[in-house]
Design an enzyme around this catalytic site. Structure first.
Site, PDB file in Angstrom:
ATOM      1  N   LYS A  86       1.843  11.429 -10.923  1.00 49.60           N
ATOM      2  CA  LYS A  86       1.019  10.569 -11.767  1.00 49.60           C
ATOM      3  C   LYS A  86       1.817   9.322 -12.128  1.00 49.60           C
ATOM      4  CE  LYS A  86      -1.433  12.378 -15.197  1.00 49.60           C
ATOM      5  NZ  LYS A  86      -1.867  13.357 -16.233  1.00 49.60           N
TER       6      LYS A  86
ATOM      7  N   HIS B 184       5.585  10.933 -29.354  1.00 55.38           N
ATOM      8  CA  HIS B 184       4.624  11.751 -28.636  1.00 55.38           C
ATOM      9  C   HIS B 184       4.970  13.237 -28.798  1.00 55.38           C
ATOM     10  CE1 HIS B 184       1.775  12.898 -25.552  1.00 55.38           C
ATOM     11  NE2 HIS B 184       2.740  13.515 -24.896  1.00 55.38           N
TER      12      HIS B 184
ATOM     13  N   GLU C  23      -5.354  16.947 -10.711  1.00 58.95           N
ATOM     14  CA  GLU C  23      -5.831  17.182 -12.058  1.00 58.95           C
ATOM     15  C   GLU C  23      -7.325  17.445 -12.098  1.00 58.95           C
ATOM     16  OE1 GLU C  23      -4.641  14.124 -14.759  1.00 58.95           O
ATOM     17  OE2 GLU C  23      -3.872  15.628 -16.108  1.00 58.95           O
TER      18      GLU C  23
ATOM     19  N   HIS D 173      -2.895  13.766 -29.479  1.00 60.19           N
ATOM     20  CA  HIS D 173      -3.342  12.382 -29.265  1.00 60.19           C
ATOM     21  C   HIS D 173      -3.979  11.818 -30.522  1.00 60.19           C
ATOM     22  CE1 HIS D 173      -3.618  12.855 -24.612  1.00 60.19           C
ATOM     23  NE2 HIS D 173      -2.446  12.380 -25.006  1.00 60.19           N
TER      24      HIS D 173
ATOM     25  N   HIS E  29      -2.264  18.726 -26.930  1.00 60.00           N
ATOM     26  CA  HIS E  29      -2.513  17.277 -26.816  1.00 60.00           C
ATOM     27  C   HIS E  29      -3.817  16.811 -27.447  1.00 60.00           C
ATOM     28  CE1 HIS E  29       0.981  17.317 -24.289  1.00 60.00           C
ATOM     29  NE2 HIS E  29       0.879  16.038 -24.001  1.00 60.00           N
TER      30      HIS E  29
ATOM     31  N   GLU F 233       8.100  19.264 -25.236  1.00 54.94           N
ATOM     32  CA  GLU F 233       7.477  19.504 -23.926  1.00 54.94           C
ATOM     33  C   GLU F 233       8.074  20.746 -23.261  1.00 54.94           C
ATOM     34  OE1 GLU F 233       4.887  17.706 -22.926  1.00 54.94           O
ATOM     35  OE2 GLU F 233       5.047  15.972 -24.283  1.00 54.94           O
TER      36      GLU F 233
ATOM     37  N   ARG G 156       0.812  -1.231   0.000  1.00 52.08           N
ATOM     38  CA  ARG G 156       0.000   0.000   0.000  1.00 52.08           C
ATOM     39  C   ARG G 156       0.844   1.279   0.000  1.00 52.08           C
ATOM     40  NH1 ARG G 156      -3.098  -2.736   3.782  1.00 52.08           N
ATOM     41  NH2 ARG G 156      -4.832  -3.834   2.829  1.00 52.08           N
TER      42      ARG G 156
ATOM     43  N   ASN H 258      -1.942  19.861 -21.015  1.00 56.93           N
ATOM     44  CA  ASN H 258      -2.336  19.176 -22.242  1.00 56.93           C
ATOM     45  C   ASN H 258      -2.329  20.105 -23.456  1.00 56.93           C
ATOM     46  OD1 ASN H 258      -2.666  16.656 -21.103  1.00 56.93           O
ATOM     47  ND2 ASN H 258      -4.727  17.154 -20.379  1.00 56.93           N
TER      48      ASN H 258
ATOM     49  N   ARG I 182      -4.443  21.709 -13.940  1.00 59.92           N
ATOM     50  CA  ARG I 182      -3.411  20.815 -14.449  1.00 59.92           C
ATOM     51  C   ARG I 182      -3.669  20.436 -15.905  1.00 59.92           C
ATOM     52  NH1 ARG I 182      -0.470  16.196 -10.739  1.00 59.92           N
ATOM     53  NH2 ARG I 182       0.754  15.215 -12.368  1.00 59.92           N
TER      54      ARG I 182
ATOM     55  N   LYS J 224       6.291  23.128 -14.439  1.00 60.16           N
ATOM     56  CA  LYS J 224       5.555  21.919 -14.073  1.00 60.16           C
ATOM     57  C   LYS J 224       5.190  21.937 -12.586  1.00 60.16           C
ATOM     58  CE  LYS J 224       4.078  17.562 -14.144  1.00 60.16           C
ATOM     59  NZ  LYS J 224       3.863  16.440 -15.028  1.00 60.16           N
TER      60      LYS J 224
HETATM   61  N1  LIG Z   1       3.472  10.629 -15.362  1.00 61.40           N
HETATM   62  C1  LIG Z   1       3.369  11.718 -16.108  1.00 61.40           C
HETATM   63  O1  LIG Z   1       2.960  12.773 -15.630  1.00 61.40           O
HETATM   64  C2  LIG Z   1       3.778  11.646 -17.559  1.00 61.40           C
HETATM   65  C3  LIG Z   1       3.934  12.827 -18.299  1.00 61.40           C
HETATM   66  C4  LIG Z   1       4.375  12.712 -19.622  1.00 61.40           C
HETATM   67  C5  LIG Z   1       4.639  11.475 -20.179  1.00 61.40           C
HETATM   68  N2  LIG Z   1       4.463  10.352 -19.415  1.00 61.40           N
HETATM   69  C6  LIG Z   1       4.754   9.027 -19.968  1.00 61.40           C
HETATM   70  O2  LIG Z   1       6.149   8.950 -20.257  1.00 61.40           O
HETATM   71  C7  LIG Z   1       6.343   7.988 -21.272  1.00 61.40           C
HETATM   72  C8  LIG Z   1       7.309   8.541 -22.280  1.00 61.40           C
HETATM   73  O3  LIG Z   1       8.512   8.869 -21.607  1.00 61.40           O
HETATM   74  P1  LIG Z   1       9.914   8.834 -22.345  1.00 61.40           P
HETATM   75  O4  LIG Z   1       9.801   9.607 -23.562  1.00 61.40           O
HETATM   76  O5  LIG Z   1      10.921   9.198 -21.328  1.00 61.40           O
HETATM   77  O6  LIG Z   1       9.994   7.308 -22.792  1.00 61.40           O
HETATM   78  P2  LIG Z   1      10.954   6.077 -22.401  1.00 61.40           P
HETATM   79  O7  LIG Z   1      11.018   5.888 -20.959  1.00 61.40           O
HETATM   80  O8  LIG Z   1      10.464   4.951 -23.229  1.00 61.40           O
HETATM   81  O9  LIG Z   1      12.391   6.521 -22.927  1.00 61.40           O
HETATM   82  C9  LIG Z   1      12.597   6.695 -24.292  1.00 61.40           C
HETATM   83  C10 LIG Z   1      13.771   5.859 -24.803  1.00 61.40           C
HETATM   84  O10 LIG Z   1      14.986   6.443 -24.367  1.00 61.40           O
HETATM   85  C11 LIG Z   1      15.819   5.477 -23.745  1.00 61.40           C
HETATM   86  N3  LIG Z   1      16.597   6.197 -22.749  1.00 61.40           N
HETATM   87  C12 LIG Z   1      16.164   6.678 -21.574  1.00 61.40           C
HETATM   88  N4  LIG Z   1      17.116   7.399 -20.998  1.00 61.40           N
HETATM   89  C13 LIG Z   1      18.189   7.361 -21.807  1.00 61.40           C
HETATM   90  C14 LIG Z   1      19.476   7.947 -21.745  1.00 61.40           C
HETATM   91  N5  LIG Z   1      19.843   8.752 -20.735  1.00 61.40           N
HETATM   92  N6  LIG Z   1      20.330   7.686 -22.756  1.00 61.40           N
HETATM   93  C15 LIG Z   1      19.942   6.908 -23.801  1.00 61.40           C
HETATM   94  N7  LIG Z   1      18.733   6.362 -23.915  1.00 61.40           N
HETATM   95  C16 LIG Z   1      17.864   6.595 -22.921  1.00 61.40           C
HETATM   96  C17 LIG Z   1      14.864   4.452 -23.224  1.00 61.40           C
HETATM   97  O11 LIG Z   1      15.496   3.205 -23.071  1.00 61.40           O
HETATM   98  C18 LIG Z   1      13.787   4.432 -24.299  1.00 61.40           C
HETATM   99  O12 LIG Z   1      14.206   3.588 -25.337  1.00 61.40           O
HETATM  100  C19 LIG Z   1       4.985   7.659 -21.847  1.00 61.40           C
HETATM  101  O13 LIG Z   1       4.581   6.386 -21.383  1.00 61.40           O
HETATM  102  C20 LIG Z   1       4.084   8.723 -21.270  1.00 61.40           C
HETATM  103  O14 LIG Z   1       2.755   8.278 -21.064  1.00 61.40           O
HETATM  104  C21 LIG Z   1       4.042  10.429 -18.122  1.00 61.40           C
END
Ligand SMILES: NC(=O)c1ccc[n+]([C@@H]2O[C@H](COP(=O)([O-])OP(=O)(O)OC[C@H]3O[C@@H](n4cnc5c(N)ncnc54)[C@H](O)[C@@H]3O)[C@@H](O)[C@H]2O)c1
Ligand SMILES: NC(=O)c1ccc[n+]([C@@H]2O[C@H](COP(=O)([O-])OP(=O)(O)OC[C@H]3O[C@@H](n4cnc5c(N)ncnc54)[C@H](O)[C@@H]3O)[C@@H](O)[C@H]2O)c1
Lengths: 366, 366
Positions: free
Chosen positions: A142, A264, A236, A251, A247, A184, A120, A244, A240, A226
């Site tokens: 999140k 993305h 949210e 999306h 977005h 972003e 938990r 988006n 918040r 942020k």
């Molecule tokens: N929680 C939130 O508020 C929030 C906000 C925005 C996005 N997200 C989520 O985040 C995800 C996308 O995040 P992302 O773009 O970081 O994707 P990711 O975690 O898949 O990373 C992208 C790629 O980069 C590689 N990588 C990571 N760090 C590296 C580094 N330092 N050097 C070389 N390669 C590296 C990873 O292995 C992967 O192949 C989505 O699932 C999205 O829904 C969440």
């Protein structure tokens, strides 16, 4: 550099922008005791950056148990969540065992959700390694996973006890991940910080080259936007939603093009052009050319003009249903100030999309 | 009858003890809008009690989607959680779609956890149908599932928006489930309410016969104890631990006998005898005979004397490790006042166990 996220009920945590070597001291500072620590990462990050981190943790008295998962969005799903549960419970954890998410948004969301739900709730440390994660996903609590029916449909709010971003990790990011993250950063500037917008305009070449002297400042300013938004609306409920920006179209573009075609960030870059057009119609003083020029600098390979507009419109209707009947757009009143509008007409959508296509063509040919 | 749980941050929800017919009006009163509603239950409850509830909801304008799961503890696990996710997302839900858990602790914990994690949190309505659920598990926001490594290892805190307990549902409970629940009622009396203790002493025959005129009052008093504890310690940081009165031995008994041999309530009844002996040693004024007599009235079929004491002691050590080194017991200072002690010696455990066996033998032969 340190920022603080301050939330109701005396919950407060630091977002530190510093070299990884300083992480153990920060773990101590936020009150984590030495002992076991569950470190979740992916194969790419493990190959490039794990060993120094592991060594630093061990030198500081921690016993990290490392779980290395496959990279990529499909890892953010139930089977890998189950794997974290199994390994964590096999290794032996108690309510004070921290979970350290070392990775991009995929690892952060997945390991964060595991931390939210094991016993938990375990203390969560986010050590983001992508630009998106450092300025966005690691902050704000999140967490979650995807479901066959859609992204992020399962999850929980679980604030970390520490976010620790080392900008130097970003040097190894593939270029497309870098520019996707920059979308972003541009978004944060547009919705929340004219000074960041100016910085991006002036130093774009350095930004694209990941100038090591510039990165900490850049990340810090984007992080600050942020944090401000999260502090005003943790769950949210309203504000918040301005995160988006870009977005609604974004999306739809991702969905219609097929996930993986555009990143993305690329889809959001195109979506921000649409939102810019809609904003400018309502707010003629908006410096539309300056903003458009900045957005055009975000490289978007691929051909948005092959996307069927009707399909995009339909995809947006699906989002609309999810929001109980209203198609909602985040619009700009001025640089640094965004709001949610629900008065966008279907006719406007088509013109906004034309603006996107023209702007994109202008980049590609210029 | 209505009690209110009041939590920091203006979170407040009613615990209503009334006939099911009044449920739709209460859904409205807590601000839920008509529309879809995801109703989760198990086969036993569906057979006995679903149709009137479904009819009442439909008459009030709701469109309940009903998911009927197999009864029993094995349902509180990942595969069934996944089934709720799949069905809910297939049917179509949005952030305002309520999840209604119609069942005992198994359904309440499982559906509650689904509600905690679908779309990062849906409104949860608990409609408990067992005595344990009405006086304990439906109140307080602890939700979760079991894991092969142990019970309740995965979960989240997610407070309901409404708890609605209809005592008449309890008439169909199998007798062993009834007496198992009574053990928790006795526990609530001992840790929190001398008046409830007196009521149980005086009207035990009516209690065992589930006197319809008595039940609402009985449940109401037991509910009040649970609410008081939850309000003082929502996240189980300290005081909430007193709800574990009888549970240190109780868990060990369940584990060593093999899950299913003793019901949870039966194991806790035995555990409370052990805790009583330990309490009496420290507090000689405690009315040990009155308490022992009440505990002996709780029927515990089965033979605790076949359990190996060393195995029990070992099982308690496992719990102890989970709590970072200290064997903790909830003890009574007087009827209605409990506290957590960590000064219990290994030698005392053996004597406490002898007291349990003697007391149990005395019941069986009496
Ligand atoms: N929680 C939130 O508020 C929030 C906000 C925005 C996005 N997200 C989520 O985040 C995800 C996308 O995040 P992302 O773009 O970081 O994707 P990711 O975690 O898949 O990373 C992208 C790629 O980069 C590689 N990588 C990571 N760090 C590296 C580094 N330092 N050097 C070389 N390669 C590296 C990873 O292995 C992967 O192949 C989505 O699932 C999205 O829904 C969440
Ligand atoms: N969340 C909490 O704070 C909390 C507290 C205590 C216990 N629990 C959990 O609760 C669970 C035990 O709860 P339980 O004892 O209610 O078990 P349960 O839900 O399995 O119900 C016991 C049996 O009674 C049947 N049943 C339920 N209502 C009935 C009715 N009205 N008439 C006839 N049969 C009926 C069920 O089908 C089942 O076979 C455990 O998993 C335990 O971990 C949780």
């Amino acid at each position: 550099m340190v920022h603080y996220v301050e939330l109701p009920g005396d919950r407060r945590y630091p977002v530190v922008i510093e070299s990884l070597a300083a992480l153990p001291a920060w773990l101590e500072r936020v009150g984590l005791r030495h002992g076991r620590l569950l470190l979740v990462t992916d194969e790419n990050i493990a190959r490039l950056h794990l060993e120094p981190l592991r060594a630093a943790l061990e030198a500081a008295g921690w016993t990290p148990r490392v779980l290395v998962l496959p990279p990529g969005e499909p890892t953010k799903a139930l089977p890998y969540l189950e794997r974290i549960y199994d390994e964590a419970l096999r290794w032996g954890i108690d309510r004070r065992t921290p979970v350290l998410a070392f990775g991009g948004g995929v690892i952060g969301d997945l390991a964060g959700f595991a931390a939210a739900t094991l016993l938990r709730g375990l203390p969560l440390v986010q050590v983001p390694t992508t630009l998106i994660a450092q300025v966005d996903s690691a902050i704000g609590g999140k967490t979650g996973i995807n479901h066959a029916r859609g992204k992020n449909l399962i999850g929980a709010f679980h604030q970390p006890v520490l976010v620790f971003a080392d900008p130097s990790l970003l040097q190894t990011l593939p270029v497309r991940e870098w520019t996707s993250g920059l979308a972003e950063v541009v978004k944060h500037a547009l919705i929340g910080d004219p000074a960041l917008f100016a910085l991006l305009e002036e130093r774009w070449a350095d930004v694209m080259q990941r100038d090591a002297a510039l990165l900490p400042e850049l990340i810090s300013q984007a992080v600050a936007v942020k944090i401000r938004v999260v502090m005003q609306d943790e769950r949210e409920a309203g504000l918040r939603a301005i995160l988006n920006f870009g977005h609604t179209f974004g999306h739809a573009i991702e969905r219609v093009a097929g996930y993986g075609h555009f990143t993305h960030g690329e889809a959001v870059a195109l979506g921000m052009l649409a939102a810019l057009w809609l904003s400018h119609r309502r707010h003629p003083d908006l410096p539309v050319d300056r903003i458009r020029t900045l957005l055009q600098r975000l490289p978007v390979p691929g051909s948005p003009d092959t996307l069927d507009f009707e399909a995009l419109r339909e995809a947006m209707q699906v989002d609309k249903k999810a929001l109980a009947g209203r198609l909602r757009f985040v619009l700009l009143r001025r640089v640094g100030e965004a709001y949610v509008a629900d008065d966008v007409t279907e006719a406007e959508l088509r013109d906004a999309w034309q603006f996107v296509l023209e702007s994109h063509r202008a980049t590609v040919t210029s």
